[in-house]
Design a protein around this motif. Sequence first.
Motif, short mmCIF file in Angstrom:
data_model
loop_
_atom_site.label_atom_id
_atom_site.label_comp_id
_atom_site.label_asym_id
_atom_site.label_seq_id
_atom_site.Cartn_x
_atom_site.Cartn_y
_atom_site.Cartn_z
N VAL A 233 1.04 -1.35 -0.20
CA VAL A 233 -0.22 0.08 0.09
C VAL A 233 0.94 1.09 -0.15
O VAL A 233 2.07 1.20 0.21
CB VAL A 233 -0.87 -0.04 1.23
N ASN A 234 0.25 2.43 -0.40
CA ASN A 234 1.08 3.68 -0.14
C ASN A 234 2.11 3.63 -1.23
O ASN A 234 3.17 4.08 -1.03
CB ASN A 234 1.60 4.10 1.01
N ALA A 235 1.85 3.05 -2.27
CA ALA A 235 3.08 2.86 -3.41
C ALA A 235 2.98 4.04 -4.57
O ALA A 235 2.57 3.90 -5.47
CB ALA A 235 2.96 1.57 -4.44
N GLY A 236 3.76 5.09 -3.88
CA GLY A 236 3.78 6.36 -4.62
C GLY A 236 3.02 6.79 -5.98
O GLY A 236 1.74 6.76 -5.73
N ARG A 237 3.53 6.95 -6.99
CA ARG A 237 2.87 7.36 -8.10
C ARG A 237 2.55 6.05 -9.18
O ARG A 237 2.51 6.19 -10.24
CB ARG A 237 3.22 8.48 -8.76
N VAL A 238 2.32 4.83 -8.58
CA VAL A 238 2.38 3.62 -9.52
C VAL A 238 1.14 3.72 -10.61
O VAL A 238 1.64 3.02 -11.65
CB VAL A 238 2.25 2.48 -8.49
N THR A 239 0.23 4.33 -10.34
CA THR A 239 -1.01 4.29 -11.35
C THR A 239 -0.57 5.19 -12.63
O THR A 239 -0.90 5.00 -13.71
CB THR A 239 -2.31 4.61 -10.82
N ASN A 240 0.01 6.10 -12.26
CA ASN A 240 0.68 7.06 -13.36
C ASN A 240 2.01 6.24 -14.04
O ASN A 240 1.81 6.45 -15.26
CB ASN A 240 1.49 8.22 -12.78
N GLU A 241 2.51 5.41 -13.49
CA GLU A 241 3.66 4.88 -14.23
C GLU A 241 3.16 3.70 -15.16
O GLU A 241 3.73 3.37 -15.94
CB GLU A 241 4.84 4.51 -13.47
N ALA A 242 2.54 2.77 -14.43
CA ALA A 242 2.31 1.33 -14.92
C ALA A 242 1.15 1.36 -16.05
O ALA A 242 0.28 2.16 -16.06
CB ALA A 242 1.73 0.55 -13.78
N LEU A 243 1.63 0.47 -16.80
CA LEU A 243 0.34 0.35 -18.08
C LEU A 243 -0.01 -1.21 -18.17
O LEU A 243 0.87 -2.08 -17.60
CB LEU A 243 1.23 0.45 -19.54
N ASN A 244 -1.01 -1.44 -18.73
CA ASN A 244 -1.64 -2.97 -18.51
C ASN A 244 -0.74 -3.79 -19.25
O ASN A 244 -0.14 -3.27 -20.29
CB ASN A 244 -3.01 -2.88 -19.35
N GLY A 245 -0.17 -4.83 -18.68
CA GLY A 245 0.63 -5.83 -19.33
C GLY A 245 2.29 -5.55 -18.92
O GLY A 245 2.99 -6.59 -19.29
N ASP A 246 2.54 -4.54 -18.36
CA ASP A 246 3.85 -4.25 -17.93
C ASP A 246 4.44 -5.38 -16.84
O ASP A 246 3.52 -5.94 -16.17
CB ASP A 246 4.08 -3.01 -17.02
N HIS A 247 5.69 -5.65 -16.95
CA HIS A 247 6.37 -6.63 -16.20
C HIS A 247 6.33 -6.04 -14.93
O HIS A 247 6.95 -4.97 -14.99
CB HIS A 247 7.79 -7.03 -16.87
#
Length: 748
Positions: free
Chosen positions: A377-391
């Motif tokens: 939890v509280n994982a920084g800006r992860v939704t800004n960085e991650a794209l569907n399918g990323d490793h």
Amino acid sequence: MAERYETESRKLLGRLRDAMAHDEAGQARLDKITDLIATSMGCEVCSIYLFRDDETLELCATRGLNPDAVHQTRMKMGEGLVGRVAKRGQVINTPDAPQYPGFRYMPETGEEIFSSFLGVPIQRVGEKLGVLVVQSKSAREFSADEIYALEVVAMVVAEMTELGAFVGEGAAMSARHSQPVLVRGVVGQEGVAEGHVWLHEPRVVVSNPIADDPAVEEQRLTEAVDQLRISVDQMLTMAQGDKDQQQVIEAYRMFANSKGWMRRMCEDIKSGLSAEAAVEKEQSLARARMSQSTDGYLRERLSDLDDLSNRLLRILTGQGADTGAELPSDPILVARNIGPAELLDYGRSLKGIVLEGGSVGSHAAIVARALAIPLIVNAGRVTNEALNGDHIMVDGEQGIVHLRPDDTVATAFRDKIAMHAAAQERYASIRDEPAQARCGSIVSLHMNAGLMADLPSLKGSGAEGVGLFRTELQFLVRNQMPKRSDLSALYARVLDAADGKRVVFRTLDIGSDKVLPYMKPADEPNPAMGWRAIRVGLDKPGIMRMQLQALMRAAAGRPLTIMFPFIAQLEEFRAARAEVDKTRAREERLGHVLPERIEIGAMLETPSLAFAPQVFFEEVEFLSVGGNDLKQFFFAADRENERVRRRYDTLNVSFLTFLEGIVARCAETNTDLSFCGEDAGRPVEALCFAAMGFRSLSMRPASIGPVKSLLRRCNLDEVRKVIEDARQRGEMSVRSAVMDYVRGQHQN
Ligand code: PEP
Ligand code: MG
């Protein structure tokens, strides 16, 4: 003037789009943009700075500054005027840059001859991407219209950056969402996992930031806002009867009908943006304000606006949560936040969960724990960085997420997974063995549960039974109060699945951090010490009676074990037990089959109960120490407060001495005693509890293997001696002494 400028900025955007239409390299595109802006704004200089990493900006294109400085000049976030624009997400407009606070001269750029400076952030819904700057020799202050036009262009540059229009040589111009990223968070559930990103709410992609025809865009926006208003009205109707929810939706409605919001978006469209880009531009500004504001109320409202903007964007782009993407075979869920019911829908298909928000005690975290899925939890800006399918790799031991890891990181991480797997195999090999220490003492290990989803672990973990079944979880994951018949069916299934093993059902423990979505939270200054658990049960016995009936009907002919939470004094226990007696008599009158026998115990979660009169220990059939609460009250340190949560060690000598006292009191009366707080699942803690005399521990199923493995390697008499010596030496905590002892024991 405004009209004239709107047309000007539209022309500029039109030219920008034409320039972008050519199939060119990223650098050529950036160069063209700086040329176009400088010319149309009548400035000698236009420069674009982009982030090359989280902290550093790099000059990526310029018209007017020394071309040799491109990709050479760098500044840290907050450094110089450009760095300040980036840091605050706000415009700087000055006719006399060298006199402006924070100015820093970059000799290699040759900028000393330019006096006026206008810098605007390049940002996309709260994500900082860079800074767009114009400068001129004459000491002019840029007009509001000029600032506005530059902001509009910056918005388009942000969208194009996101779409990968400026990809080129070097880190600052690398394709977005392609670099390895390390995100730090807080561990919600331990474990390691490797897989591919599954975004719970995929980001909206705006592929057309520049409008073809403002009239058409305005029409699209109006229609979308109309649709939004209708859906907000529907939400309001559905929330009838729930005052708090209604209040939130009223705030939504206020924004949805806000003329100012609509007017600003229409102005953005007139100046050349598409409807989507206009929504995003206003959303970005709101997010920037949100991050600056210290006023809680304002932040709440800005966050409402943010949510509403997302809804509007989804209507405009037609991009719902269902984008047609297929769930990968090894999905790791990435989300800003998620509710417990939604998480249960995914169930065990998930390999890991990474949340930008959330907290260790949130309901989603409880569900993740029940499903034994590693959670950060509280994982920084992860939704800004991650794209569907990323490793993605989730390290639920250190609270680290590796997004698109490079080979070295991936290899090291896989070694860690392999070590984990080896340990799991070791635990599996002793699953059917007792937790017998070398001195011969046997500790019985049970598991904690709360959902049907937990029960399969009963076999796999080697637990002897369920030492704590948190019945409130069933209440927490629903939107309305469950019916007695539903509960009774569920409890019966739990007993069926337990197949004769003992299940300790704890009656509802609500209040404090556990707030039912359909019950108005009591407005209390200190909820952890407020109206919670058995206090609610005794004051408003309706729910408790319903639950007791459901339990008795589920047991029907089988043994039943009931435990009351948060008993602070003898009288509370007696009153609760009287409810059981009354319910049993009523059930008998109604002709229901009664349980074979009912065992009634209590949780010891307040220090007061440890000092209860002897008769309490004689009357209660068993006691279970709720260490999570007991510890928070013993040290007066809120278990939910990250600042103080870890301040006091469980292996602190005072706490262990206190536990030892509880063991002694139970021994006097021969009262069954166990420990069911989270600490029982931590091997070194469990070892010390056993050494203090606990012969029954209840924990997360995944902890049973590691705890058993350690207990089997140690001699409790020796551990007791180690603790005693540390105590004699006046050590504050026995941890390091016990750890030294543990290191000296062989692996079995
Ligand atoms: C405890 O307090 O230790 C306990 C087991 O109960 P809960 O965590 O549900 O409050
Ligand atoms: Mg508790």
